[in-house]
Design an enzyme around this catalytic site. Structure first.
Site, PDB file in Angstrom:
ATOM      1  N   SER A   3       0.849  -1.198   0.000  1.00 43.17           N
ATOM      2  CA  SER A   3       0.000   0.000   0.000  1.00 43.17           C
ATOM      3  C   SER A   3       0.882   1.244   0.000  1.00 43.17           C
ATOM      4  O   SER A   3       1.728   1.417   0.894  1.00 43.17           O
ATOM      5  CB  SER A   3      -0.874   0.033   1.254  1.00 43.17           C
ATOM      6  OG  SER A   3      -1.363   1.359   1.434  1.00 43.17           O
ATOM      7  N   HIS A  61      -1.301  -1.186  -4.262  1.00 40.22           N
ATOM      8  CA  HIS A  61      -2.560  -0.922  -3.548  1.00 40.22           C
ATOM      9  C   HIS A  61      -2.641   0.565  -3.230  1.00 40.22           C
ATOM     10  O   HIS A  61      -1.743   1.123  -2.584  1.00 40.22           O
ATOM     11  CB  HIS A  61      -2.576  -1.737  -2.255  1.00 40.22           C
ATOM     12  CG  HIS A  61      -3.857  -1.685  -1.476  1.00 40.22           C
ATOM     13  ND1 HIS A  61      -4.972  -2.421  -1.815  1.00 40.22           N
ATOM     14  CD2 HIS A  61      -4.192  -0.979  -0.361  1.00 40.22           C
ATOM     15  CE1 HIS A  61      -5.939  -2.170  -0.939  1.00 40.22           C
ATOM     16  NE2 HIS A  61      -5.487  -1.316  -0.033  1.00 40.22           N
ATOM     17  N   ASP A  82      -4.768   3.472  -1.467  1.00 37.10           N
ATOM     18  CA  ASP A  82      -5.802   3.695  -0.448  1.00 37.10           C
ATOM     19  C   ASP A  82      -6.437   5.071  -0.595  1.00 37.10           C
ATOM     20  O   ASP A  82      -5.830   6.084  -0.262  1.00 37.10           O
ATOM     21  CB  ASP A  82      -5.179   3.563   0.956  1.00 37.10           C
ATOM     22  CG  ASP A  82      -4.966   2.118   1.338  1.00 37.10           C
ATOM     23  OD1 ASP A  82      -3.867   1.782   1.815  1.00 37.10           O
ATOM     24  OD2 ASP A  82      -5.904   1.319   1.159  1.00 37.10           O
ATOM     25  N   MET A 132      -9.086   7.745   0.582  1.00 31.15           N
ATOM     26  CA  MET A 132      -9.809   8.060   1.821  1.00 31.15           C
ATOM     27  C   MET A 132     -10.426   9.454   1.705  1.00 31.15           C
ATOM     28  O   MET A 132      -9.783  10.367   1.177  1.00 31.15           O
ATOM     29  CB  MET A 132      -8.844   8.020   3.007  1.00 31.15           C
ATOM     30  CG  MET A 132      -8.183   6.657   3.193  1.00 31.15           C
ATOM     31  SD  MET A 132      -7.050   6.670   4.603  1.00 31.15           S
ATOM     32  CE  MET A 132      -6.434   4.979   4.506  1.00 31.15           C
ATOM     33  N   HIS A 165      -8.510   0.982  -3.549  1.00 32.54           N
ATOM     34  CA  HIS A 165      -9.355   0.665  -2.392  1.00 32.54           C
ATOM     35  C   HIS A 165     -10.094   1.932  -2.005  1.00 32.54           C
ATOM     36  O   HIS A 165      -9.501   2.848  -1.421  1.00 32.54           O
ATOM     37  CB  HIS A 165      -8.449   0.162  -1.255  1.00 32.54           C
ATOM     38  CG  HIS A 165      -9.174  -0.142   0.005  1.00 32.54           C
ATOM     39  ND1 HIS A 165      -8.503  -0.377   1.199  1.00 32.54           N
ATOM     40  CD2 HIS A 165     -10.487  -0.284   0.286  1.00 32.54           C
ATOM     41  CE1 HIS A 165      -9.389  -0.616   2.140  1.00 32.54           C
ATOM     42  NE2 HIS A 165     -10.596  -0.577   1.617  1.00 32.54           N
ATOM     43  N   MET A 174     -12.179   3.933   0.216  1.00 34.97           N
ATOM     44  CA  MET A 174     -12.750   4.102   1.555  1.00 34.97           C
ATOM     45  C   MET A 174     -13.457   5.450   1.559  1.00 34.97           C
ATOM     46  O   MET A 174     -13.022   6.427   2.185  1.00 34.97           O
ATOM     47  CB  MET A 174     -11.638   4.044   2.626  1.00 34.97           C
ATOM     48  CG  MET A 174     -11.098   2.642   2.806  1.00 34.97           C
ATOM     49  SD  MET A 174      -9.487   2.590   3.593  1.00 34.97           S
ATOM     50  CE  MET A 174      -8.450   2.897   2.159  1.00 34.97           C
ATOM     51  N   MET A 189     -10.923  -6.417   5.797  1.00 37.54           N
ATOM     52  CA  MET A 189     -10.110  -5.477   6.563  1.00 37.54           C
ATOM     53  C   MET A 189      -9.717  -6.124   7.879  1.00 37.54           C
ATOM     54  O   MET A 189     -10.572  -6.605   8.625  1.00 37.54           O
ATOM     55  CB  MET A 189     -10.893  -4.188   6.865  1.00 37.54           C
ATOM     56  CG  MET A 189     -11.141  -3.272   5.669  1.00 37.54           C
ATOM     57  SD  MET A 189      -9.654  -2.785   4.805  1.00 37.54           S
ATOM     58  CE  MET A 189      -8.789  -1.883   6.088  1.00 37.54           C
ATOM     59  N   ASP A 238      -6.193  -6.951   4.406  1.00 38.63           N
ATOM     60  CA  ASP A 238      -5.625  -5.612   4.387  1.00 38.63           C
ATOM     61  C   ASP A 238      -5.558  -5.017   5.790  1.00 38.63           C
ATOM     62  O   ASP A 238      -6.583  -4.729   6.403  1.00 38.63           O
ATOM     63  CB  ASP A 238      -6.526  -4.733   3.486  1.00 38.63           C
ATOM     64  CG  ASP A 238      -5.964  -3.364   3.264  1.00 38.63           C
ATOM     65  OD1 ASP A 238      -6.681  -2.534   2.649  1.00 38.63           O
ATOM     66  OD2 ASP A 238      -4.835  -3.105   3.690  1.00 38.63           O
TER      67      ASP A 238
HETATM   68  C1  DX5 Z   1      -6.027   1.095   5.944  1.00 39.02           C
HETATM   69  C2  DX5 Z   1      -5.641   0.728   4.506  1.00 39.02           C
HETATM   70  C3  DX5 Z   1      -4.547  -0.306   4.470  1.00 39.02           C
HETATM   71  C4  DX5 Z   1      -3.245   0.179   5.138  1.00 39.02           C
HETATM   72  C5  DX5 Z   1      -2.321  -0.997   5.364  1.00 39.02           C
HETATM   73  O1  DX5 Z   1      -7.222   1.834   5.935  1.00 39.02           O
HETATM   74  O2  DX5 Z   1      -6.747   0.221   3.806  1.00 39.02           O
HETATM   75  O3  DX5 Z   1      -4.288  -0.669   3.108  1.00 39.02           O
HETATM   76  O4  DX5 Z   1      -2.627   1.125   4.310  1.00 39.02           O
HETATM   77  O5  DX5 Z   1      -1.206  -0.536   6.114  1.00 39.02           O
HETATM   78  P1  DX5 Z   1      -0.461  -1.559   7.114  1.00 39.02           P
HETATM   79  O6  DX5 Z   1      -0.015  -2.718   6.262  1.00 39.02           O
HETATM   80  O7  DX5 Z   1       0.690  -0.745   7.655  1.00 39.02           O
HETATM   81  O8  DX5 Z   1      -1.471  -1.964   8.143  1.00 39.02           O
HETATM   82 ZN    ZN Z   2      -6.287  -0.597   1.786  1.00 36.06          ZN
END
Ligand code: DX5
Ligand code: ZN
Length: 218
Positions: free
Chosen positions: A9, A34, A36, A38, A67, A69, A138, A174
């Protein structure tokens, strides 16, 4: 055996150097990248809009796994598809119409993923598996990297594997993935592992070989 894919990620990457970081992790063995997304509403953090994802695209040789979110998610599906996502994952908790959301993702021609937060049972995806190329489990509460793995999710992964059977649907896990937790989730049936802090820790774009060591250790 199911070949395990590693999807670092970039939330844990250097935010001032994404192009080089993306090239570094792919050179060092990342299977997917990946991303993320947000929105500061569905999760208490804010990251990448479609323009940023579009800027990442030319640097990603393999799969760009986005991903989302965000909530609502439907208004933004086309924008992330046009930005170049290969896989677009929406959260079942992001709105009342996950079936329609997955139909909308598939209509863009992209692969469709559905994500479950730690508190959401696997039954929530039972009636949309026919529309899913991937289920994302998750194993932390979404919003940040570097959090602690939530062990109750191992049982959920095993149940999900049972529900999916031998259909060609990825199980992605994840959050909090490191060499120890990776073994547990792979055994339970996961085949795509997202890792942020475990991949980027101790390395940098000037020391990318550390990323390779971290990826191989997972
Ligand atoms: C959290 C993300 C994950 C996160 C993973 O909301 O969806 O992808 O970046 O990071 P680590 O591997 O450090 O938990
Ligand atoms: Zn993620």
């Amino acid at each position: 055996d199911r070949s395990i894919k590693i999807a670092p990620s970039i939330l844990s990457a250097d935010f001032a150097d994404f192009g080089r970081e993306i090239r570094a992790i792919e050179t060092q063995g990342a299977d997917w990248v990946h991303v993320d997304v947000m929105d500061g509403h569905f999760v208490p953090n804010l990251t990448f809009g479609p323009p940023a994802v579009k800027a990442f695209r030319p640097h990603v040789k393999g799969i760009m796994d986005v991903h989302l979110m965000i909530s609502p998610v439907d208004p933004y599906i086309d924008a992330y598809a046009e930005a170049g996502a290969d896989m677009i994952t929406a959260h079942v908790e992001a709105g009342p119409h996950i079936h329609r959301t997955l139909q909308a993702i598939r209509a863009t021609g992209k692969k469709a993923g559905v994500a479950l937060n730690p508190g959401t049972p696997v039954e929530a995806v039972e009636y949309v598996l026919d529309l899913a190329d991937m289920v994302l489990v998750m194993s932390v509460n979404p919003g940040f990297g570097g959090q602690k793995f939530i062990h109750s999710q191992v049982d959920k992964i095993a149940r999900l594997r049972g529900m999916i059977g031998d259909r060609p649907i990825h199980i992605q896990v994840d959050g909090g993935i490191d060499p120890k937790t990776a073994a547990a989730v792979a055994k339970a049936g996961a085949d795509v592992l997202v890792a942020g802090s475990a991949v980027f820790k101790g390395g940098s774009v000037d020391r990318p070989e550390v990323y390779g060591e971290n990826i191989r250790a997972i």
